[in-house]
Write a protein that holds these residues in place. Sequence first.
Motif, short mmCIF file in Angstrom:
data_model
loop_
_atom_site.label_atom_id
_atom_site.label_comp_id
_atom_site.label_asym_id
_atom_site.label_seq_id
_atom_site.Cartn_x
_atom_site.Cartn_y
_atom_site.Cartn_z
N ILE A 414 42.09 33.68 41.00
CA ILE A 414 42.85 34.05 39.80
C ILE A 414 44.32 33.65 39.90
O ILE A 414 44.94 33.31 38.89
N PHE A 415 44.91 33.65 41.10
CA PHE A 415 46.30 33.23 41.18
C PHE A 415 46.42 31.73 40.94
O PHE A 415 47.38 31.27 40.31
N GLU A 416 45.47 30.95 41.43
CA GLU A 416 45.48 29.51 41.15
C GLU A 416 45.31 29.24 39.67
O GLU A 416 45.96 28.34 39.12
N VAL A 417 44.44 30.00 39.01
CA VAL A 417 44.28 29.85 37.55
C VAL A 417 45.62 30.08 36.86
O VAL A 417 46.04 29.29 35.99
N TYR A 418 46.29 31.14 37.24
CA TYR A 418 47.61 31.45 36.67
C TYR A 418 48.61 30.35 37.00
O TYR A 418 49.35 29.88 36.11
N LEU A 446 44.92 37.27 28.34
CA LEU A 446 43.62 37.02 28.94
C LEU A 446 43.63 37.34 30.43
O LEU A 446 42.67 37.90 30.97
N LEU A 447 44.73 37.02 31.12
CA LEU A 447 44.81 37.20 32.56
C LEU A 447 45.08 38.65 32.97
O LEU A 447 44.92 39.00 34.15
N ARG A 448 45.51 39.49 32.04
CA ARG A 448 45.80 40.88 32.39
C ARG A 448 44.57 41.59 32.94
O ARG A 448 44.67 42.44 33.83
N HIS A 449 43.40 41.23 32.43
CA HIS A 449 42.19 41.91 32.90
C HIS A 449 41.89 41.58 34.36
O HIS A 449 41.77 42.50 35.17
N PRO A 450 41.77 40.32 34.75
CA PRO A 450 41.49 40.06 36.17
C PRO A 450 42.63 40.46 37.10
O PRO A 450 42.38 40.86 38.23
N PHE A 451 43.88 40.37 36.65
CA PHE A 451 45.01 40.77 37.49
C PHE A 451 45.19 42.29 37.53
O PHE A 451 45.92 42.80 38.38
N GLU A 452 44.55 42.98 36.62
CA GLU A 452 44.64 44.43 36.52
C GLU A 452 46.10 44.91 36.45
O GLU A 452 46.47 45.92 37.06
N ILE A 578 47.80 48.16 43.42
CA ILE A 578 47.45 49.06 42.32
C ILE A 578 48.66 49.24 41.40
O ILE A 578 49.76 49.51 41.86
N VAL A 579 48.44 49.07 40.11
CA VAL A 579 49.49 49.24 39.11
C VAL A 579 49.14 50.46 38.27
O VAL A 579 48.11 50.48 37.58
N GLY A 580 49.99 51.49 38.33
CA GLY A 580 49.71 52.73 37.62
C GLY A 580 49.92 52.62 36.12
O GLY A 580 50.60 51.71 35.62
N GLN A 581 49.34 53.55 35.39
CA GLN A 581 49.45 53.56 33.94
C GLN A 581 50.89 53.76 33.46
O GLN A 581 51.28 53.25 32.42
N GLU A 582 51.69 54.48 34.25
CA GLU A 582 53.07 54.68 33.87
C GLU A 582 53.83 53.36 33.85
O GLU A 582 54.69 53.12 33.00
N THR A 583 53.52 52.49 34.81
CA THR A 583 54.14 51.17 34.85
C THR A 583 53.76 50.36 33.61
O THR A 583 54.61 49.72 32.99
N TRP A 584 52.48 50.40 33.23
CA TRP A 584 52.04 49.72 32.01
C TRP A 584 52.84 50.23 30.81
O TRP A 584 53.32 49.45 29.99
#
Length: 809
Positions: A414-418, A446-452, A578-584
């Motif tokens: 996924i990082f190479e795709v980006y 589109l990339l937000r899903h695989p990068f979470e 891990i990226v928390g919901q507060e960060t989003w």
Amino acid sequence: MPDSLCEQCSKIPFRPFFQGTGYRHYYSDNEIALGTLERIWAECFCHFCGLIKHTLGIHYGKNSVEKLLRSNVTPTVFMYCVPLDQAYDGFQRPIQDISHYVDFGLYGISKDASAAFYAEGLARIGFAVRSNPQVIALRDIDATESSQPMHFGRTVDPSEIEWSMIKDWIASCLSKHHNTKLTSAGYDSQQPHQLELRVIDVSQSCIVTIPPRTQYVALSYVWGRDQALKLKRNNLTLLSAEGCFDSEGLRPSRTIMDGMRVVQQLGYRYLWVDALCIIQDDAENIQANITRMGQIYSEAFFTIAAAAGTDADFGLPGVSPECPRSLKQKSVTVQGLTIANRLHPNVDYTYWNKRGWTYQERMLSPRLLTFTPSHITYRCDMGCNQDEQFYTHDGAHFTAIDMTFKLQFEAHNIFEVYAIAVTQYTKRVITNPMDKIKAFEGVLDLLRHPFESPFFFGLPVSMFHMGLLWMPLGRCRRGDKRFPSWSWAGWEGAVAYDYHETDSNPNLCERTISQCTIRIDKTNIDLSYSSEPRTGNASCTENEDRWTRHFDEETCEVYYKDSKRESQLYRYPRPLSIVGQETWRLLAKGVTPILRIQGRVAKFRLTGQHSEVVDISDAAKSCKKGQHKQCNLAILDSKGRAAGRVRVDAYTLPKLQNQEHKFLALSRSTLYFHDDVSWDEESKAFRSWVDAPAGGEVRRQEEEYEEYHKPFAEWTAEAPSELDDGHPLLSELLPEIDRSGVYKDDYDGLQENSCSFDAKHYSDKVFWPILNVLLLFEKRGGIVERCGIGQIHVDAFYAIDNEEPILLG
């Protein structure tokens, strides 16, 4: 009537050659020498020579070829046969039954003459033609399938489009993928859309609002100059009246009108076009549509790509008499076989493909119907590949390789795709600098899903320290200051995540470990932590139970798979943070672009000296010729030894040279992605630098040699008076030997230094010897900006570094 062929061409076995048989018997390496270009150009009666002249003239430009002939160069023309269909190895028929195309190569041209030849193409059509011109065999439609090979070629009628054929393309595509999701955009494109949109109703010739789950077609085109008719608040009611676009004073731009005709001809009703479906003077409506632009194109049934012309008034070639198709196809019949020049769409080099907004439109559309100046092509992201100059009935098909048509999740992690997407996108032109992120938002969405994770000024939060490692490919100047300097969006120019701009950089993330703590200023959002690799597994840091580590024996690549079912389609270069919901939530609201960094900082000197490490990038080649765009400068320690290199724009050099500068250590890295001194073959992992054996460093001989200490000729970069494509900052070329490039070793003779540092003094045999660094430049109020990116040897850096807080804007 006998074929009219010259003596040379009469010896060619055309039918076996185009069928892929015979050439192994008659010729070695499937090639035929046709004589000099001068001979062919002077031939007046030979049909095949006439076709060659036409093909070369169309491909390179007739004036370019004649200019080459007037020079002292006398190239020889060779013809080669190659399987026409790139997927021939998947056919059930033997290769000798597959149709071949023939291309023409010119040999015996000097480098200078070749450069001038290609420069002519650049001036004529806006790009340098690097591929060879080709001819194809046309299919005899009266012959039976068993009596001929799979010749796909057909004549393209320049005056009329065969709409029934295009309908057959789409019907065939639907029959193959009826129960399959088209996956390049990550949406279920087989289901009618979930959006409520304004569209053009081509049957009523006006603007309407269609409810969700209604099928529509999208248009991708270039605005160029401003359009006369746009949707605005004061004409919304007028343009919503049935038949309004039939009125003389309310006709949309020609490309839009032709798009409406295409939709009608193919039996559809609704067309989405930005100029007439977004209220252009309503900021709220514009923002609402821009944020879902990726979804608009992803959920369109197909997208019409207007890959001809430079503005919205050019039209779609062949759709209306006002925009005719160019007549470029010429055919001749020799030895009972009809042969014609192959029409190349050259979509990658069109003005349409140079624009920033069209990148995501091309990448995210599940189906693309492309109108070129000469013919039409069709692609779907499940592999359907149609071309107007090829027959595709009776089970035949045509497959080309187009790695830029969709995001390659199957081929890359996924990082190479980006990273590849960022490189392709930043090579394009954005008229309004503030649209730099907006025009890429669909891809990021589109990339937000695989990068979470969300993206912060274009960089993935879950792999943020990796996202900071972008580097310029050529001329790259600081752009709109409303974007931060640490983001590629804050610069004008193409960037990549590898010095050599390769499609992939195996184990880039596995062998890169953050060395600083990064937080968004005035928030509690942490983006990166300083860490060390773990013995036997360099990258597993958190949430380990989700991840399984794998090693590809063929590519020597380490990758990870996520146990979550929705992520099984993706390969990961390392476990995600891990990226928390507060960060989003906070990033969605908008926060300061200032980064508060706690890390290690050291000072080194820069002069005009370039790093002589092996570098095949265009930037390095340009510097070798004295035309400086991006320079790989040697980073010098207190004794004048090369401790690393940094890439900076040539126009910043007058402000930088002959001074000491601060460098921030972002991350630590190995020298190589595999077969590195720290690589453990048994565990297939990079061992931690804390596990390096005592005394394990192998240093160079300390004896001094005159060749090694040959002084480097210093030079001074003068501030340019105006920006051009490559300012000659040197009065003479760089010397071939400098202190960072060559050393002598007792046991091996003269050695080339392949490292960015002086390997005689800084060993290349230590674990993780490189620090990825940012060159800092103080601007105002204690906030510094990124000025360049590079690498410094750990021994040189850690000998003089200090821990400091940094505000990076």
